[in-house]
Design a protein around this motif. Sequence first.
Motif, short mmCIF file in Angstrom:
data_model
loop_
_atom_site.label_atom_id
_atom_site.label_comp_id
_atom_site.label_asym_id
_atom_site.label_seq_id
_atom_site.Cartn_x
_atom_site.Cartn_y
_atom_site.Cartn_z
N CYS A 156 0.87 -1.18 0.00
CA CYS A 156 0.00 0.00 0.00
C CYS A 156 0.90 1.22 0.00
CB CYS A 156 -0.91 0.01 1.23
SG CYS A 156 -2.13 1.35 1.23
N ARG A 157 0.70 2.11 -0.98
CA ARG A 157 1.58 3.26 -1.17
C ARG A 157 0.83 4.57 -0.91
NH1 ARG A 157 6.22 1.47 -3.57
NH2 ARG A 157 6.14 -0.51 -4.72
N PHE A 158 1.40 5.37 -0.03
CA PHE A 158 0.85 6.69 0.26
C PHE A 158 1.66 7.81 -0.40
CE2 PHE A 158 -0.53 4.05 3.86
CZ PHE A 158 -1.90 4.28 3.83
N ARG A 159 2.90 7.48 -0.78
CA ARG A 159 3.74 8.45 -1.50
C ARG A 159 4.58 7.71 -2.54
NH1 ARG A 159 4.13 13.74 0.22
NH2 ARG A 159 3.22 14.23 2.25
N ALA A 160 4.98 8.44 -3.57
CA ALA A 160 5.72 7.85 -4.69
C ALA A 160 7.21 7.75 -4.37
CB ALA A 160 5.50 8.69 -5.95
N VAL A 161 7.63 6.57 -3.97
CA VAL A 161 9.05 6.29 -3.72
C VAL A 161 9.34 4.86 -4.15
CG1 VAL A 161 9.38 7.92 -1.81
CG2 VAL A 161 8.50 5.62 -1.33
N GLY A 162 10.60 4.47 -4.05
CA GLY A 162 10.98 3.09 -4.31
C GLY A 162 10.69 2.64 -5.74
N SER A 163 10.25 1.38 -5.87
CA SER A 163 10.03 0.80 -7.19
C SER A 163 8.90 1.50 -7.94
CB SER A 163 9.73 -0.70 -7.08
OG SER A 163 8.56 -0.93 -6.32
N PHE A 164 7.93 2.06 -7.22
CA PHE A 164 6.85 2.79 -7.88
C PHE A 164 7.44 3.99 -8.64
CE2 PHE A 164 3.55 5.99 -8.23
CZ PHE A 164 2.42 5.26 -8.57
N LEU A 165 8.34 4.71 -8.00
CA LEU A 165 8.97 5.87 -8.64
C LEU A 165 9.85 5.44 -9.80
CD1 LEU A 165 9.34 8.97 -8.45
CD2 LEU A 165 11.35 8.52 -7.04
N ARG A 166 10.56 4.33 -9.64
CA ARG A 166 11.42 3.85 -10.74
C ARG A 166 10.59 3.50 -11.97
NH1 ARG A 166 14.05 1.31 -6.40
NH2 ARG A 166 13.12 -0.73 -6.83
N ARG A 167 9.41 2.95 -11.77
CA ARG A 167 8.56 2.55 -12.90
C ARG A 167 7.84 3.73 -13.53
NH1 ARG A 167 4.72 -1.23 -10.19
NH2 ARG A 167 5.98 -1.06 -8.32
N TYR A 168 7.36 4.64 -12.70
CA TYR A 168 6.45 5.68 -13.19
C TYR A 168 6.99 7.09 -13.02
CZ TYR A 168 3.48 1.56 -12.54
OH TYR A 168 2.97 0.30 -12.55
N GLY A 169 8.31 7.19 -12.90
CA GLY A 169 8.94 8.49 -12.65
C GLY A 169 8.71 9.52 -13.73
N ALA A 170 8.33 9.10 -14.93
CA ALA A 170 8.04 10.05 -16.00
C ALA A 170 6.72 10.78 -15.76
CB ALA A 170 8.00 9.33 -17.35
N TYR A 171 5.91 10.25 -14.85
CA TYR A 171 4.57 10.80 -14.63
C TYR A 171 4.36 11.35 -13.22
CZ TYR A 171 3.59 8.25 -18.92
OH TYR A 171 3.63 7.78 -20.21
N VAL A 172 5.32 11.16 -12.34
CA VAL A 172 5.12 11.56 -10.95
C VAL A 172 6.45 12.00 -10.34
CG1 VAL A 172 5.49 9.24 -10.01
CG2 VAL A 172 4.02 10.83 -8.77
N GLU A 173 6.40 12.97 -9.46
CA GLU A 173 7.60 13.43 -8.77
C GLU A 173 7.84 12.61 -7.51
OE1 GLU A 173 7.30 17.56 -7.90
OE2 GLU A 173 7.32 18.20 -10.00
N GLU A 174 9.10 12.51 -7.11
CA GLU A 174 9.44 11.76 -5.91
C GLU A 174 8.72 12.33 -4.70
OE1 GLU A 174 13.36 10.26 -3.36
OE2 GLU A 174 13.60 11.57 -5.11
N GLY A 175 8.11 11.45 -3.93
CA GLY A 175 7.43 11.86 -2.71
C GLY A 175 6.02 12.39 -2.92
N ALA A 176 5.53 12.39 -4.16
CA ALA A 176 4.17 12.87 -4.42
C ALA A 176 3.16 11.99 -3.69
CB ALA A 176 3.87 12.86 -5.92
N GLU A 177 2.08 12.59 -3.22
CA GLU A 177 1.06 11.84 -2.49
C GLU A 177 0.30 10.90 -3.41
OE1 GLU A 177 -1.54 14.02 0.04
OE2 GLU A 177 0.06 15.24 0.90
N LEU A 178 -0.02 9.71 -2.89
CA LEU A 178 -0.81 8.72 -3.61
C LEU A 178 -2.02 8.34 -2.76
CD1 LEU A 178 2.10 6.36 -4.77
CD2 LEU A 178 0.90 8.04 -6.17
N PRO A 179 -3.13 7.96 -3.37
CA PRO A 179 -4.36 7.68 -2.63
C PRO A 179 -4.44 6.25 -2.12
CG PRO A 179 -4.79 7.54 -4.97
CD PRO A 179 -3.34 7.93 -4.83
N ALA A 180 -3.55 5.87 -1.19
CA ALA A 180 -3.54 4.50 -0.64
C ALA A 180 -3.58 3.49 -1.80
CB ALA A 180 -4.69 4.28 0.33
N TYR A 181 -2.63 3.63 -2.71
CA TYR A 181 -2.56 2.80 -3.92
C TYR A 181 -2.09 1.38 -3.55
CZ TYR A 181 -0.80 1.00 -8.35
OH TYR A 181 -0.54 0.22 -9.45
N VAL A 182 -2.85 0.38 -3.98
CA VAL A 182 -2.54 -1.02 -3.66
C VAL A 182 -2.00 -1.74 -4.89
CG1 VAL A 182 -3.52 -3.25 -2.95
CG2 VAL A 182 -4.30 -1.13 -1.85
N GLU A 183 -0.89 -2.45 -4.73
CA GLU A 183 -0.38 -3.30 -5.80
C GLU A 183 0.06 -4.64 -5.21
OE1 GLU A 183 2.72 -0.96 -7.57
OE2 GLU A 183 4.26 -1.77 -6.25
#
Length: 228
Positions: free
Chosen positions: A99-126
Motif C-alpha cells: 500500500c503506497r501513500f507516497r511515490a518512492v521506491g520501485s513505484f517511482l522507478r517505474r512511473y517516474g516520468a509521470y510523478v515526482e518523488e514523494g508525491a502523495e498517492l491515494p492509498a494505492y494497492v499493488e
Amino acid sequence: MDLIYRGKTKDVYKDNNGETVLYFKDDMTGKDGVFDPGENQVGLKVEGSGKAGLQMTSFFFEKLNAADIPTHYISADVEKREMRVKKVSVFGQGLEVICRFRAVGSFLRRYGAYVEEGAELPAYVEVTLKDDERQDPVINEAALEALNILSGQEYKEIAELTVKISELVKEELAVKDLELYDIKLEFGRDEETGEILLIDEISGGNMRVYKDGAYIEPLKLNGYMFEE
C-alpha cells in the motif's frame, strides 16, 4: 519444538501442543552487509533485530485484533523472540501486497516520468508474486484470476483489508509524528475456517517511514515508537 520451515529472517516451528510458532532471527535481508528490505537474500546479522521486529509486530497485531481485523496472531513472547500464530495456507507460492501513500521506491522507478518523488498517492494497492528467481514481479487482478491464485472477490477483500490495515498503521505512526510512505503486507487463509488473514509480520523492515521529510532506518524506528 519441531522445525517446519527455515526462512530468511524467521523460522517456523510446531510446539509440543501442536501450535505454530514463528521464531524471529537476527538475520536481515540485504547485500554486501547493507540492510535492504527489498533484497531476496540474507545480507547481515544484527543483534537485537529479531527482538525489535517482534516488539513492533506484536504491537501492531494486537491493535489490529482489537479492531476486529482478521490476523494470524495469537500471542508473543518478545524476550524469547517467539510468536504463536494460527495455521494458514498461502495464495499460490505467496503474495506480497503493497500500500503506497507516497511515490518512492520501485513505484517511482517505474512511473517516474509521470510523478515526482514523494508525491502523495491515494492509498494505492499493488500485488507482487513472491518469486526470488523472477524478482517478485508485479501482477494485476486479471492475471491473478487467470492463474487461479485469487478469485476476483478474494482480490477485492485483500485490497480492502490492505487499505484498512495500512491506514491503522499510518495513524499509529502519526501519533509519534512519523509518516508512513508505503508498507508491504502478506495474507493467507485460516486452515480451519478459510477466512483471509493478515500473516507474517509488521515491522520496520516492511515499511518506509519518514520524520520531517527524513527517512527513518528500520532498526531506529522502534526507538521512536516505544520511547518513554
